[in-house]
Write a protein that holds these residues in place. Structure first.
Motif, PDB file in Angstrom:
ATOM      1  N   UNK A  20       0.832  -1.204   0.000  1.00 30.50           N
ATOM      2  CA  UNK A  20       0.000   0.000   0.000  1.00 30.50           C
ATOM      3  C   UNK A  20       0.863   1.248   0.000  1.00 30.50           C
ATOM      4  N   UNK A  21       2.013   1.149   0.673  1.00 31.43           N
ATOM      5  CA  UNK A  21       2.885   2.318   0.727  1.00 31.43           C
ATOM      6  C   UNK A  21       3.464   2.640  -0.642  1.00 31.43           C
ATOM      7  N   UNK A  88     -16.507  12.280  -4.497  1.00 28.90           N
ATOM      8  CA  UNK A  88     -15.409  11.514  -3.891  1.00 28.90           C
ATOM      9  C   UNK A  88     -14.068  11.745  -4.579  1.00 28.90           C
ATOM     10  N   UNK A  91     -11.003  11.137  -2.252  1.00 32.06           N
ATOM     11  CA  UNK A  91     -10.767   9.726  -1.976  1.00 32.06           C
ATOM     12  C   UNK A  91     -10.067   9.071  -3.182  1.00 32.06           C
ATOM     13  N   UNK A  94      -6.428  10.425  -3.519  1.00 25.18           N
ATOM     14  CA  UNK A  94      -5.555   9.898  -2.457  1.00 25.18           C
ATOM     15  C   UNK A  94      -5.233   8.425  -2.685  1.00 25.18           C
ATOM     16  N   UNK A  95      -6.264   7.681  -3.088  1.00 27.46           N
ATOM     17  CA  UNK A  95      -6.045   6.258  -3.343  1.00 27.46           C
ATOM     18  C   UNK A  95      -5.065   6.079  -4.498  1.00 27.46           C
ATOM     19  N   UNK A  97      -2.732   8.192  -5.505  1.00 24.72           N
ATOM     20  CA  UNK A  97      -1.375   8.581  -5.086  1.00 24.72           C
ATOM     21  C   UNK A  97      -0.759   7.459  -4.247  1.00 24.72           C
ATOM     22  N   UNK A  98      -1.545   6.951  -3.297  1.00 22.82           N
ATOM     23  CA  UNK A  98      -1.031   5.889  -2.411  1.00 22.82           C
ATOM     24  C   UNK A  98      -0.681   4.636  -3.206  1.00 22.82           C
ATOM     25  N   UNK A 116      -2.462  18.385   0.369  1.00 23.13           N
ATOM     26  CA  UNK A 116      -1.630  17.621  -0.572  1.00 23.13           C
ATOM     27  C   UNK A 116      -0.185  18.135  -0.598  1.00 23.13           C
ATOM     28  N   UNK A 121       2.720  15.491  -1.858  1.00 21.03           N
ATOM     29  CA  UNK A 121       2.123  14.939  -3.080  1.00 21.03           C
ATOM     30  C   UNK A 121       2.291  15.867  -4.279  1.00 21.03           C
TER      31      UNK A 121
ATOM     32  N   UNK B  49       0.961   7.985   8.709  1.00 19.37           N
ATOM     33  CA  UNK B  49       1.078   7.560   7.316  1.00 19.37           C
ATOM     34  C   UNK B  49       0.697   8.694   6.380  1.00 19.37           C
ATOM     35  N   UNK B  51       0.066   9.745   2.263  1.00 20.69           N
ATOM     36  CA  UNK B  51      -0.313   9.009   1.062  1.00 20.69           C
ATOM     37  C   UNK B  51       0.825   8.866   0.061  1.00 20.69           C
ATOM     38  N   UNK B  52       1.880   9.662   0.211  1.00 22.27           N
ATOM     39  CA  UNK B  52       3.012   9.527  -0.703  1.00 22.27           C
ATOM     40  C   UNK B  52       3.886   8.337  -0.325  1.00 22.27           C
ATOM     41  N   UNK B  53       3.547   7.678   0.759  1.00 20.96           N
ATOM     42  CA  UNK B  53       4.295   6.475   1.121  1.00 20.96           C
ATOM     43  C   UNK B  53       5.189   6.660   2.319  1.00 20.96           C
ATOM     44  N   UNK B 261     -10.032  10.763   4.910  1.00 23.23           N
ATOM     45  CA  UNK B 261     -10.139  11.318   3.562  1.00 23.23           C
ATOM     46  C   UNK B 261     -10.306  12.834   3.503  1.00 23.23           C
TER      47      UNK B 261
END
Lengths: 436, 296
Positions: A20-21, A88, A91, A94-95, A97-98, A116, A121, B49, B51-53, B261
């Motif tokens: 996931x990371x 959304x 969401x 973000x998903x 990007x992740x 962000x 990001x 955490x 989102x960029x990891x 979110x």
């Protein structure tokens, strides 16, 4: 056996977490986009841009000729424009990007930028406006900046203002649109007698305060936070006056009661049904024309000021919220130079003018001039751009709204006085801000 | 080679082989898409955490913040109250409807299908419909006005919002539970109730002394399912109230959504998720124990 099973599950979890990371790790500080080479032939790569239905009727079709023109100029760059739904969108982004599947370029508005940008990001795009920075509206650049860096190149600007339902005004015998809160309160009983609500106030906690409470606060000369951004300032006399004004509208039965508690839904929204006399912070591009309320049924007027009927109060000003839409480049983009070339091209004066005009928005560059004749709804709005403010943009802007909204709603539902509600909201806001 | 052949023969002989063929694909999917993310969520609760990891170890910091956050305690209170109202209401209505549908009357299959319709209707669509029903000038208030009771603040009163949402939840859920209970009811041998009838047991006595004890496994399943569903309530709140009025319908899952979110605090959101998981697990184990003890 149980221990072994638990260990296996834990290992699976670690594997999943690691997956996931993803491989992207930019240390949370983002990256910087360099200048675009002058020779288009030297730029190559594939650029994917996520945009949203800014004009739902034309967004998809509108981009094809733009992409074709760009690819003619930059023969080694391929551009994919993906129109994503508004719903959304955070969401989804973000998903992506992740998961390492983010686009190279994405459309963003100011209150998205801090979140962000702070987690790395977004890439710093200051270099893209370096040569013609003075051509951009300073407010537009400020709105897309965070921590002294620019994270989006402005594409369009928008202003919210007072919209009037011409049919309702005529039915209520109102010849002049209100200029102050007092004027609106004086018009409200006339509208009610004619079968209209004076206005609509969406108080459910999902609504942005930028288009509900904050404009009223600013109109009374108040601010959301202290100048250093560390404490709440909305519980001032200006804030109390704004909330008191709203409670008068609610208690008089001049706003739809449902709008205080439930998010507005398409088709049942009294504004679209033509049952509302005035929209206090509306914009023409966001209006959804319906049979009951076509665009021609609306008129545009300057924003309200605090004050009694006929005279603005001390410190009051006719100000409202305006926003900026810009294109940001993601830190994880593999073709940043190609992405920068695309963003530069789309936000150039000519392209910006044509995009904004077709979408009923306004340019963020002064060289683009004014786009709409004064006689049109958009033209009237465009001339009100100097009255707009982008409000307070910070890392916790959204969270602040989350803690303030329920208290404002409580005051409007009669569960607290305006002063009590704002005092409780300020205490919650200070607590949030103190957490760093 | 001989050992392999022996193992193969054993698998063939006792049917284990074919069982594994059927079970393994689902087990793999379950571990990868359910257990894996659940464990990952657990680990995220102990980390910060991005989102960029970027992941950094946070220890118990997220849990400490959570337990001192009034918003969390409010969300927990809202979730528990909602569960206390919604679960019994749904189970009682489902049981009543299952009893009705167990009768052999003309067109009963059509009724059963109709009652199941809300289950297959999207929750968002149902929420929009109920938002309209509950609106100030909507059909519910029209009805109450017509019988002289006046308008009810369905979604605008702190006290009414959770019962109103629970009522709507009953409408969306009872069809599914009804089917499970109906299957349970139809599986009870008719001889039991007939014997009780001959012994002079009243209808109520037959229901409480014969039907309910026989229905216990199905009831257990339905109650567990409903408790889990209620603890995870989100969609209808998201569409109908946004967590309001005030924070009267701000549930635990809504808090998780907001923190993750909207505010990018995935570690904090995961910590709240872990607490939700722990509560659900404890309640489920407790229910299991209660139902088992009763069964003895």
């Amino acid at each position: 056996m149980r221990i072994r099973t638990a260990a296996t599950l834990l290992a699976a979890g670690v594997v999943t977490l690691t997956a996931a990371c993803g491989a992207v790790n930019v240390g949370g500080s983002g990256s910087t986009v360099g200048a675009v080479p002058a020779n288009p032939a030297k730029v190559s790569g594939t650029v994917t841009m996520w945009i949203y239905p800014i004009d739902p009727t034309r967004e998809q079709a509108d981009w094809a000729p733009r992409v074709a023109a760009f690819e003619r100029k930059y023969p080694h760059v391929k551009v994919n424009v993906v129109v994503q739904p508004w719903a959304n969108r955070d969401e989804q982004l973000q998903t992506a990007i992740a998961g390492g599947k983010a686009p190279d370029v994405v459309y963003m508005i100011p209150d998205q930028i801090p979140g962000y940008a702070s987690n790395g990001s977004l890439a710093d795009v200051s270099s893209l406006v370096a040569s013609d920075k003075s051509d951009f509206r300073p407010d537009a650049l400020k709105a897309l900046s965070y921590g002294g860096k620019l994270y989006g190149v402005p594409l369009l600007t928008q202003v919210t203002t007072l919209l009037a339902n011409k049919k309702a005004m005529k039915a209520a015998g109102i010849s002049r649109a209100p200029k102050t809160w007092g004027d609106l309160l004086a018009d409200a009983p006339k509208l009610k007698r004619a079968g209209y609500y004076a206005t609509e106030y969406d108080a459910d906690p999902t609504q942005t305060l930028n288009e509900t409470f904050y404009p009223l606060l600013w109109q009374a000369g108040g601010q959301v936070l202290t100048p250093d951004g560390t404490k709440a300032a909305f519980d001032s006399a200006a804030g109390v006056a704004a909330l008191t004004f709203l409670t008068k509208l609610v208690n008089g039965g001049y706003v739809p009661r449902d709008s205080l508690t439930t998010p507005p839904q398409p088709d049942t929204d009294p504004i679209e049904q033509g049952k509302v006399g005035f929209v206090m912070a509306g914009d023409v591009a966001a209006l959804i024309p319906t049979k009951a309320m076509p665009l021609s049924g609306w008129a545009v007027y300057p924003p309200l000021s605090a004050g009694s009927a006929g005279s603005a109060g001390p410190g009051a000003k006719p100000v409202s919220y305006g926003t900026v839409g810009g294109l940001s480049i993601l830190s994880g983009s593999k073709d940043k130079t190609a992405a920068a070339a695309w963003v530069n091209w789309v936000t150039s004066t000519g392209q910006m003018k044509s995009y904004d005009k077709s979408h009923h928005y306004f340019p963020a560059r002064s060289s683009a001039g004014t786009l709409f004749p004064r006689s049109t709804l958009e033209g009237k709005e465009e001339r009100l751009l100097p009255d707009m403010t982008i409000g307070s943009i910070g890392l916790k802007s959204r969270q602040l709204m989350g803690v303030i909204s329920p208290h404002i709603q409580a005051a409007l539902l009669g569960q607290a006085t305006p002063r009590q509600a704002l005092s409780a909201a300020a205490s919650a806001a200070d607590n949030l801000l103190s957490r760093g | 080679m001989t050992r392999l052949r022996k193992a193969r023969d054993r698998l063939r002989k006792n049917g284990t082989g074919i069982t594994l063929v059927f079970i393994i694909p689902y087990t793999v999917l379950f571990v990868v898409f359910r257990i894996g993310p659940a464990v990952a969520g657990l680990l995220l609760g102990f980390s910060n955490y991005q989102i960029t990891g970027v992941v950094s170890w946070a220890g118990l910091a997220n849990f400490r913040s959570l337990f001192t956050d009034p918003l969390f305690w409010n969300a927990l209170r809202v979730t528990v109250i909602y569960t206390v109202i919604a679960v019994p209401l749904t189970v009682v209505v489902s049981l009543g409807m299952a009893q009705l549908c167990a009768r052999s009357i003309r067109g009963i299959k059509v009724y059963r299908a109709l009652y199941f319709l809300p289950v297959i209707t999207s929750l968002v669509t149902s929420s929009v419909i109920w938002q309209w029903i509950y609106s100030y000038n909507g059909p519910a208030n029209w009805f109450f006005g017509a019988i002289g009771l006046g308008a009810v603040p369905w979604l605008s009163s702190n006290a009414m919002v959770l019962p109103s949402l629970s009522l709507m939840s009953v409408w969306t859920r009872f069809g599914f539970d009804m089917l499970i209970l109906l299957a349970g009811l139809l599986a009870i041998p008719k001889e039991y109730t007939e014997a009780a009838m001959i012994d002079g047991a009243s209808a109520w006595a037959r229901f409480t002394r014969v039907t309910l004890p026989q229905l216990k496994p199905a009831l257990f399943f339905v109650v567990i399912l409903e408790v889990i569903q209620s603890f995870q309530v989100f969609d209808i709140i998201y569409v109908m109230t946004g967590g309001g009025p005030g924070q009267s319908s701000y549930s635990l899952v809504y808090l998780i959504y907001d923190q993750g979110f909207r505010y990018f605090d995935f570690g904090y959101a995961s910590a709240a998720g872990v607490v939700l998981f722990a509560i659900t697990l404890v309640v489920s184990l407790w229910q299991r124990r209660v139902f088992r003890e009763d069964a003895r």
